[in-house]
Design a protein around this motif. Structure first.
Motif, PDB file in Angstrom:
ATOM      1  N   LEU A 160      42.730  47.942  37.962  1.00  0.00           N
ATOM      2  CA  LEU A 160      43.117  47.464  39.288  1.00  0.00           C
ATOM      3  C   LEU A 160      43.371  45.959  39.276  1.00  0.00           C
ATOM      4  O   LEU A 160      44.353  45.481  39.862  1.00  0.00           O
ATOM      5  N   GLN A 161      42.514  45.199  38.594  1.00  0.00           N
ATOM      6  CA  GLN A 161      42.671  43.746  38.517  1.00  0.00           C
ATOM      7  C   GLN A 161      43.973  43.392  37.783  1.00  0.00           C
ATOM      8  O   GLN A 161      44.722  42.522  38.236  1.00  0.00           O
ATOM      9  N   CYS A 162      44.229  44.056  36.679  1.00  0.00           N
ATOM     10  CA  CYS A 162      45.452  43.772  35.912  1.00  0.00           C
ATOM     11  C   CYS A 162      46.703  44.127  36.712  1.00  0.00           C
ATOM     12  O   CYS A 162      47.670  43.352  36.733  1.00  0.00           O
ATOM     13  N   LEU A 163      46.704  45.273  37.374  1.00  0.00           N
ATOM     14  CA  LEU A 163      47.855  45.657  38.185  1.00  0.00           C
ATOM     15  C   LEU A 163      48.058  44.704  39.348  1.00  0.00           C
ATOM     16  O   LEU A 163      49.196  44.379  39.717  1.00  0.00           O
ATOM     17  N   TYR A 164      46.961  44.234  39.955  1.00  0.00           N
ATOM     18  CA  TYR A 164      47.062  43.282  41.056  1.00  0.00           C
ATOM     19  C   TYR A 164      47.722  41.981  40.593  1.00  0.00           C
ATOM     20  O   TYR A 164      48.649  41.488  41.234  1.00  0.00           O
ATOM     21  N   TYR A 165      47.262  41.438  39.464  1.00  0.00           N
ATOM     22  CA  TYR A 165      47.831  40.187  38.976  1.00  0.00           C
ATOM     23  C   TYR A 165      49.258  40.368  38.470  1.00  0.00           C
ATOM     24  O   TYR A 165      50.086  39.475  38.608  1.00  0.00           O
ATOM     25  N   LEU A 166      49.559  41.519  37.914  1.00  0.00           N
ATOM     26  CA  LEU A 166      50.923  41.795  37.487  1.00  0.00           C
ATOM     27  C   LEU A 166      51.861  41.824  38.698  1.00  0.00           C
ATOM     28  O   LEU A 166      52.934  41.217  38.686  1.00  0.00           O
ATOM     29  N   THR A 167      51.437  42.511  39.746  1.00  0.00           N
ATOM     30  CA  THR A 167      52.226  42.577  40.967  1.00  0.00           C
ATOM     31  C   THR A 167      52.341  41.207  41.625  1.00  0.00           C
ATOM     32  O   THR A 167      53.417  40.820  42.094  1.00  0.00           O
ATOM     33  N   LEU A 168      51.241  40.470  41.651  1.00  0.00           N
ATOM     34  CA  LEU A 168      51.274  39.122  42.213  1.00  0.00           C
ATOM     35  C   LEU A 168      52.249  38.247  41.440  1.00  0.00           C
ATOM     36  O   LEU A 168      53.011  37.481  42.028  1.00  0.00           O
TER      37      LEU A 168
END
Length: 152
Positions: free
Chosen positions: A20-28
């Protein structure tokens, strides 16, 4: 996807948090590249982790704010696929934003901007509430059952 065994599995939880953290930062990063990248000469981690970039006094600041809110919206859909449980959405959202707070403190010091707190608090609320709503909708769907006709 990850929902399954009834037993408490800490490695599963850690894996979900990391994903979830990696996907959040990727999307950001994607949203920052699209919205802020065209306005600045050079993108850097300052737009991710420095509280001074989230300001309502410049167009670039508004673009950064929009990127954070859009990432929270995307994070809710990620929770639908990763967490799959409505009652866990608040926990995972809060964990994501607490980890983000720690990274911001390490990167640029304690966030002293009220705008940073409002944007991240709103992002937390949006991600948790929308994630819960999406998960509840999935949990309440009818279970398809095959209909067999008896030939008697």
């Amino acid at each position: 996807m990850f929902y399954g065994a009834v037993v408490w599995d800490p490695w599963l939880i850690v894996g979900q948090i990391v994903c979830l953290q990696c996907l959040y930062y990727l999307t950001l990063g994607v949203f920052l590249s699209i919205l802020v990248g065209f306005r600045v000469s050079r993108m850097s981690l300052i737009y991710f982790f420095d509280y001074s970039t989230l300001t309502a006094s410049t167009i670039t600041g508004w673009c950064a704010i929009a990127s954070f809110i859009l990432s929270a919206l995307a994070g809710a859909s990620y929770m639908l696929h990763l967490v799959e449980r409505a009652k866990k959405c608040l926990d995972f959202s809060a964990t994501l934003y607490i980890i983000h707070l720690f990274i911001c403190i390490i990167y640029g010091g304690w966030p002293s901007s009220i705008t940073w707190w409002i944007v991240n608090g709103t992002g937390l609320a949006v991600m948790a509430l929308l994630g819960e709503w999406l998960c509840i909708r999935r949990e309440l769907r009818d279970i398809p059952t095959p209909r067999f006709r008896s030939s008697v």
